[in-house]
Every structure is written in C-alpha cells, then in structure tokens.
Enzyme design. Structure first.
Site, mmCIF file in Angstrom:
data_model
loop_
_atom_site.group_PDB
_atom_site.id
_atom_site.type_symbol
_atom_site.label_atom_id
_atom_site.label_comp_id
_atom_site.label_asym_id
_atom_site.label_seq_id
_atom_site.Cartn_x
_atom_site.Cartn_y
_atom_site.Cartn_z
ATOM 1 N N HIS A 35 0.825 -1.210 0.000
ATOM 2 C CA HIS A 35 0.000 0.000 0.000
ATOM 3 C C HIS A 35 0.859 1.260 0.000
ATOM 4 O O HIS A 35 0.570 2.219 -0.724
ATOM 5 C CB HIS A 35 -0.944 0.002 1.199
ATOM 6 C CG HIS A 35 -1.893 -1.148 1.205
ATOM 7 N ND1 HIS A 35 -2.650 -1.483 2.317
ATOM 8 C CD2 HIS A 35 -2.216 -2.056 0.244
ATOM 9 C CE1 HIS A 35 -3.387 -2.549 2.032
ATOM 10 N NE2 HIS A 35 -3.131 -2.915 0.781
ATOM 11 N N HIS A 73 -9.349 -1.749 -4.974
ATOM 12 C CA HIS A 73 -8.246 -2.168 -4.114
ATOM 13 C C HIS A 73 -7.290 -3.093 -4.859
ATOM 14 O O HIS A 73 -6.070 -3.044 -4.639
ATOM 15 C CB HIS A 73 -8.736 -2.862 -2.842
ATOM 16 C CG HIS A 73 -7.605 -3.164 -1.914
ATOM 17 N ND1 HIS A 73 -7.034 -2.198 -1.106
ATOM 18 C CD2 HIS A 73 -6.885 -4.299 -1.704
ATOM 19 C CE1 HIS A 73 -6.032 -2.729 -0.442
ATOM 20 N NE2 HIS A 73 -5.919 -4.008 -0.783
ATOM 21 N N ASP A 129 -3.261 -2.676 -5.219
ATOM 22 C CA ASP A 129 -2.254 -3.709 -5.009
ATOM 23 C C ASP A 129 -1.377 -3.887 -6.242
ATOM 24 O O ASP A 129 -0.155 -4.071 -6.128
ATOM 25 C CB ASP A 129 -2.932 -5.042 -4.675
ATOM 26 C CG ASP A 129 -3.365 -5.140 -3.220
ATOM 27 O OD1 ASP A 129 -2.917 -4.315 -2.402
ATOM 28 O OD2 ASP A 129 -4.155 -6.062 -2.904
ATOM 29 N N HIS A 154 -0.896 -10.781 -5.886
ATOM 30 C CA HIS A 154 0.525 -10.524 -5.634
ATOM 31 C C HIS A 154 1.414 -11.600 -6.252
ATOM 32 O O HIS A 154 2.409 -11.289 -6.910
ATOM 33 C CB HIS A 154 0.796 -10.460 -4.126
ATOM 34 C CG HIS A 154 0.133 -9.312 -3.439
ATOM 35 N ND1 HIS A 154 0.274 -8.002 -3.858
ATOM 36 C CD2 HIS A 154 -0.662 -9.267 -2.347
ATOM 37 C CE1 HIS A 154 -0.413 -7.217 -3.057
ATOM 38 N NE2 HIS A 154 -0.999 -7.955 -2.148
#
Length: 303
Positions: free
Chosen positions: A79, A236, A240, A263
């Site tokens: 973040h 969001h 990321d 991720h």
C-alpha cells in the site's frame, strides 16, 4: 507526468498495528537524495539494516508482499509502495520499528495524507523510465497478466468472484496523482468472514478488524459504514497491482492488464519481464519510438 525525480520535503510519521502480526509499529518516511530509490530501514534491529524496494528482494507473496535482505524482512509494503508510485515519489527512506508495516485503515489513503502534509520536492535529476517495447504475457489456471507498450503507466484489472456481492468487476486508469488520490488510494483491503476466522485460528490476521478491512459475510458487508465505492473491491486490486509493479524500481511506461491476478501472479510476470530483456528498455522516453499496442482480450487468454 513528471520528468525529474521527486522526494518529500520533511519527515512524517504514523503509528499502527500489523494486520497479520497484531504488533504495534511506528513508520517514519524521510526525504532521500536523487538516485536513492525507496528503501526500508528496520530501526529495531542491530545496525538498522536497510532493504531496497526492488523486485529481486521479494521473499514472499502468499498473504502480502514481503521484502528481505541479509536476514531482515519487512512485510505488507504494497500500500505504501502504491502511494509512492501514485504520487510520483522516487526517493525516500522508510524507517519502521517492526517487521510488519502498520496497516492503518487498510488502504493507501493515510499515506497519501502523510505525504500531503510533508510536501513534495522536485529534485535536480532526471527520472529513468522502464519502457515496455513488446508485449509480455503469462496465463495459468484462469489467471492472466500482461504488459504492453504505452506512452503512460496504465492499468486495466478484472476480478471474478462467485459471491454475488462482488461478482465480476473491472477498472481501468492511467496512473497519475489526482486519479490515484481520488479514485484508488482510499480503497481498502477486503476478505471473507470465514477466511478471517480461519486465519485467526492459525495465528494470522491478529491485527485484522473492521477498522482496517472490508469484511464480507455472505451477501452482507459487516462494516457499519459500508463501502467507500460500489466497486471498492476492484479498486483495491488496482491499488495492489500498482504496488506490485512499483518494485521495478523506476516509473513504468506500459499498460498492465490483469485478470484474476494477485501478488503472486503479478510477481511471476515481473520474473518473466526480466527473462525477456529484449522486450523492454530503460532510460528517458523518446515518444516517437513508443508504439502503443492494444492488449488482447485478457479473459480469453486466461481460459
């Protein structure tokens, strides 16, 4: 787009808890000179070792992005890294007195507000860009992520969940300061109540709460104030993604397209990028040589 490197004017500090460790952490962001990049310093360890925020330093992506160097780690950096990229901050020293970053409210907004308080300083040094020249794509088990030539840093993301509350959501943007601050930075991390309970039972998510996560139980958002955006979930994921690609270590000129990625899969694309050195270059952009390529349909590639 900024062509000179940038840092912050004055140090700023915040305190919070790690979402997984539940341990308190104090975070201080300090100005840094040109060509320093973003580095994390563990002030709680002997000799305060530092860890460059670079792709090659990633040691884990299972629950968050973790960087490591010579036995020292710093976790859940995505973040803050997205904030640096979104606000075009090239150089900063990030000091933290624990192994996990404070999660704050689960978004990047607190970090944006910190940097707004600190102010931004333009430095007398040119930025070096990571320039995509040819498409690079990977797909696996219904997931897809690719990056294509572009004269700006763009992101197009799609998520698909069986839960009707989320369903299929897509979002596209050019990563610039105002749209990042207004449309992306405040989107919070999210999860499902049954997963939260499972993580708690296994000693994880010790710092997780409705104060720093959107929690879904069936068709209900448990947070009293609800969502910040109707599509906060995909926003969001964009946040990321920006954080993941910040680990290239320089501003990206490319269009990232992601379908059901996260991720780990974003990290796999970074690995593929560095295996395909003929498909990119670094330096100051000559826009006459950049021929934007329209991405193919990510979903059909992922199937």
């Amino acid at each position: 787009m900024h062509y000179n490197q940038r840092t912050i004017n004055t140090p700023v500090e915040c305190t919070g808890v790690g979402v997984h460790s539940g341990k308190p952490a104090t975070l201080t962001i300090k100005p840094a000179p040109p060509n320093h990049g973003i580095k994390f310093k563990r002030t709680d360890l002997v000799n305060a070792p530092s860890i460059p925020a670079l792709f090659k330093m990633v040691t884990d992506t299972s629950l968050a992005t973790v960087l490591g160097n010579n036995g020292a780690i710093v976790s859940t950096i995505e973040h803050l890294m997205a904030c640096f990229t979104g606000l075009s901050i090239d150089n900063a020293m990030v000091e933290v007195n624990a192994y996990e970053m404070p999660i704050m409210d689960g978004s990047a907004l607190p970090f944006v507000e910190m940097i707004n308080v600190a102010g931004i300083e333009e430095q007398d040094a040119p930025r070096c860009f990571f320039i995509i020249k040819e498409p690079i794509e990977i797909s696996e088990d219904g997931k897809f992520v690719g990056v294509y030539p572009s004269d700006a840093f763009k992101i197009s993301c799609t998520i698909e969940y069986e839960e009707a509350l989320i369903g299929t959501q897509s979002f596209s943007m050019t990563v610039e300061e105002t749209p990042f601050a207004d449309e992306i930075s405040s989107a919070r991390t999210f999860g499902f109540y049954h997963e939260y309970e499972f993580l708690k039972q296994h000693g994880l998510a010790r710092g997780g709460s409705l104060e720093n996560s959107v929690v879904i139980d069936g068709k209900t958002v448990l947070n009293q104030d609800g969502l910040r955006f109707p599509d906060e979930f995909i926003r969001h994921k964009v946040l990321d993604c920006i954080g993941d690609f910040s680990l290239l270590g320089m501003p990206l000129l490319g269009h990232v397209v992601a379908h059901k990625s996260g991720h780990l899969f974003n990290h796999k694309l970074l690995q593929e990028i560095f295996h395909r050195k003929e498909n990119w270059d670094t330096g100051f952009p000559d826009y006459a040589d950049i021929q934007p390529v329209a991405p193919r349909a990510a979903k059909s590639l992922a199937l």
